[in-house]
Each structure stands twice: as structure tokens, then as C-alpha cells.
Design an enzyme around this catalytic site. Structure first.
Site, PDB file in Angstrom:
ATOM      1  CG  ASN A   9      -1.747   1.263   1.564  1.00  0.00           C
ATOM      2  OD1 ASN A   9      -2.077   2.045   0.399  1.00  0.00           O
ATOM      3  ND2 ASN A   9      -2.472   1.181   2.552  1.00  0.00           N
ATOM      4  CD1 TRP A  10       3.356   0.694  -2.853  1.00  0.00           C
ATOM      5  CD2 TRP A  10       3.335   1.999  -4.752  1.00  0.00           C
ATOM      6  NE1 TRP A  10       3.870   0.024  -3.872  1.00  0.00           N
ATOM      7  CE2 TRP A  10       3.963   0.687  -5.087  1.00  0.00           C
ATOM      8  CE3 TRP A  10       3.078   2.810  -5.587  1.00  0.00           C
ATOM      9  CZ2 TRP A  10       4.334   0.314  -6.467  1.00  0.00           C
ATOM     10  CZ3 TRP A  10       3.748   2.423  -7.055  1.00  0.00           C
ATOM     11  CH2 TRP A  10       4.044   1.234  -7.444  1.00  0.00           C
ATOM     12  CE  LYS A  11      -0.083   3.176   4.663  1.00  0.00           C
ATOM     13  NZ  LYS A  11       0.002   3.154   6.448  1.00  0.00           N
ATOM     14  CG  HIS A  97      -5.746   1.685   5.165  1.00  0.00           C
ATOM     15  ND1 HIS A  97      -5.255   2.753   5.813  1.00  0.00           N
ATOM     16  CD2 HIS A  97      -4.714   0.771   4.935  1.00  0.00           C
ATOM     17  CE1 HIS A  97      -4.070   2.446   6.130  1.00  0.00           C
ATOM     18  NE2 HIS A  97      -3.613   1.161   5.560  1.00  0.00           N
ATOM     19  CD  GLU A  99      -2.759   5.281   6.797  1.00  0.00           C
ATOM     20  OE1 GLU A  99      -2.816   5.397   5.619  1.00  0.00           O
ATOM     21  OE2 GLU A  99      -1.896   4.704   7.564  1.00  0.00           O
ATOM     22  CD  GLU A 169      -3.106  -2.377   7.319  1.00  0.00           C
ATOM     23  OE1 GLU A 169      -2.117  -2.518   6.989  1.00  0.00           O
ATOM     24  OE2 GLU A 169      -3.965  -1.424   7.124  1.00  0.00           O
ATOM     25  N   GLY A 175       2.939   2.477  10.888  1.00  0.00           N
ATOM     26  CA  GLY A 175       3.698   3.640  10.598  1.00  0.00           C
ATOM     27  C   GLY A 175       4.351   4.029  11.978  1.00  0.00           C
ATOM     28  CB  SER A 215       5.679  -1.624  11.911  1.00  0.00           C
ATOM     29  OG  SER A 215       5.321  -0.105  12.144  1.00  0.00           O
TER      30      SER A 215
HETATM   31  P1  13P Z   1       3.230   0.488   7.551  1.00  0.00           P
HETATM   32  O1  13P Z   1       3.797  -0.917   6.967  1.00  0.00           O
HETATM   33  O2  13P Z   1       3.808   1.704   7.175  1.00  0.00           O
HETATM   34  O3  13P Z   1       3.125   0.551   9.111  1.00  0.00           O
HETATM   35  O4  13P Z   1       1.750   0.709   7.038  1.00  0.00           O
HETATM   36  C1  13P Z   1       0.829  -0.279   7.395  1.00  0.00           C
HETATM   37  C2  13P Z   1      -0.320  -0.257   6.465  1.00  0.00           C
HETATM   38  O5  13P Z   1      -1.213   0.733   6.796  1.00  0.00           O
HETATM   39  C3  13P Z   1      -0.625  -1.056   5.098  1.00  0.00           C
HETATM   40  O6  13P Z   1      -1.986  -0.768   4.767  1.00  0.00           O
END
Ligand code: 13P
Length: 253
Positions: A9-11, A97, A99, A169, A175, A215
Site C-alpha cells: 500500500n503506497w499510500k 483502511h 487511515e 492492521e 507507521g 510496520s
Molecule cells: P506501515 O507498514 O507503514 O506500518 O503501514 C501499514 C499499512 O497501513 C498498510 O496498509
């Protein structure tokens, strides 16, 4: 046997050039294992889907979106439909997700509509669930994940469940550099599989793939994947570095 499924997931990262470079790096780095031993997908920002789709052509790396809107078309400024995502080559769509739940304010009801819209549009939804740190501290993890699962999958008939992946998650691990221990991940993954068995049946529960996210790094991927109910990984930060993402994919086969 469930086939492992690793998604990046590149966000809200990359640009035109770096998204294509990253996709090309994933294609070449994973060519010996992707498709045959492990399913691999990348989820770039909407605006780079088309370029990345081209870079993935004739590879075994699938394309996914980070979000989807539930309506099919019309006056929904800024939103993207399932048909549009299919049109640019998406196979998967992240739904709910953390976020989007906690930064944008998406509700379980909205996320449920997105899961339905994805399936109706021929996409494979990845329904994301997970508790906040305060909820874990208050021993509410099971309650929160149960609610997100039941509301997120509401109205979805058994025949459609083969399209669905669940991503667990824990929000406190996203993160932050804090990873759930393999045991903590396994406990919640086992709960999710039990819920699917209760809501549907044992066969569907045994077949559904449950990814862990939060993470994930090359050095913890193998141990997380060794857990019985961890079938894949949803990788954020580490999916932006070709060598790290490829190493995570390889640690998962
Ligand atoms: P990180 O791997 O940066 O913690 O993010 C996880 C995530 O939200 C993947 O969708």
C-alpha cells in the site's frame, strides 16, 4: 492450503517517475515467485494507477486501489467507481483502511457499501480492520474487530466470500515501528477466522486469506508469516523500497 498474498500500500507517496520505477523493480525482483508461489499486488495512488498498470503488464503482479466509491457513476465529485478501477487494470480494492476510518472518518456502514460495490464491479475487496491503541489497552480488541467484521461484511452472501481478503492492521502498529508480536497477530487472526466460520461456514473460514499489516519489514515478515492464521501481509512504508518489498515477498514463500 491458502496461497500467501502480499500487497504493498503506497499510500500518498511516489510520483509519476518513481511509481513506474518502483513497479518495474517489483516486477523484476518478484518474477521467480509471483503468481506461482505467492500472490503479489501493489496499490499506488489513483493518479498513477494507469502508468503502474502498464509497468505491470505481462507480469504476475496485480494492481489494487487504495479506496473505491460505492456508487456506479454520476455526480460524486472526486470519487472513483469500481468500473473506473477495472478500466485501468485493478484487480483489488482496499476498503476501510485505518487511515480512511480514522483520518477521513469512514464508518462501518460506508465501508460495507464499498465492499459490496467492489464485488459487484468485479473487484476483489481487501477489508481492513483493526483496533486503536486505547481500544487494545481497554481490552476491546475483540469487540472492535468483531464489530468491524460483522458490519463490514453485512449482507454479503457466502458465494461472494471467495472474492474477499481481510487485512488485520492494529492502528497502533501502523507507521509507528511498533509491530504486533507474531502471537498478538495470530490471536486476532484466529478470532477473525472464527468469526467467518460463525457468519458463514468452516469451509469459507478455512479458505479466506487474512493479511497482517503494521510496520512489516524484511526482518519480521518471516516470523509473522509463520503463524498459522497469517496468510499474507499488507505493507506500507517498506513497500516503497523495492529491495525491502521484494525481500518481504521472498520471506513469505
Ligand atoms: P506501515 O507498514 O507503514 O506500518 O503501514 C501499514 C499499512 O497501513 C498498510 O496498509
Amino acid at each position: 492450503m491458502r496461497k500467501s498474498f502480499i500487497a504493498g500500500n503506497w499510500k500518498m507517496n511516489t510520483d509519476v517517475h518513481s511509481s513506474v520505477k518502483l513497479a518495474e523493480g517489483v516486477v523484476s525482483g518478484c518474477k521467480d515467485v509471483a503468481g506461482s508461489k505467492v500472490d503479489v499486488a501493489v496499490c499506488p495512488p489513483f493518479v498513477y494507477l494507469q502508468q503502474v498498470s502498464k509497468a505491470l503488464q505481462s507480469s504476475h503482479i496485480a494492481l489494487g486501489s487504495q479506496d473505491i466509491y460505492f456508487e456506479q457513476k454520476g455526480a460524486f465529485t472526486g470519487e472513483i467507481s469500481a468500473a473506473m478501477l477495472k478500466d485501468v487494470g485493478c484487480a483489488y480494492a482496499l476498503c476501510g483502511h485505518s487511515e480512511r476510518r480514522h483520518v477521513i472518518g469512514e464508518t462501518d456502514e460506508l465501508i460495507n457499501k464499498k465492499v459490496h460495490a467492489a464485488i459487484l464491479g468485479g473487484l476483489l475487496p481487501i477489508l481492513c480492520v483493526g483496533e486503536l491503541l486505547d481500544e487494545r489497552k481497554a481490552n476491546k480488541t475483540d469487540e472492535v474487530v468483531t464489530r468491524q467484521m460483522k458490519k463490514g461484511l453485512a449482507g454479503l452472501i457466502a458465494e461472494k466470500m471467495s472474492a474477499v481478503t481481510i487485512a488485520y492492521e492494529p492502528v497502533w502498529a501502523i507507521g509507528t515501528g511498533l509491530t504486533a508480536t507474531p502471537q498478538q497477530a495470530q490471536e486476532v487472526h484466529a478470532l477473525i477466522r472464527k468469526l467467518v466460520a460463525q457468519m458463514y461456514d468452516r469451509k469459507i473460514a478455512d479458505a479466506i486469506r487474512i493479511q497482517y499489516g503494521g510496520s512489516v519489514k524484511p526482518d519480521n515478515a518471516g516470523e509473522l508469516m509463520s503463524q498459522e492464521d497469517v496468510d499474507g501481509l499488507l505493507v506500507g512504508g517498506a513497500s516503497l523500497k523495492t529491495e525491502d518489498f521484494v525481500a518481504i515477498v521472498k520471506a513469505s514463500v
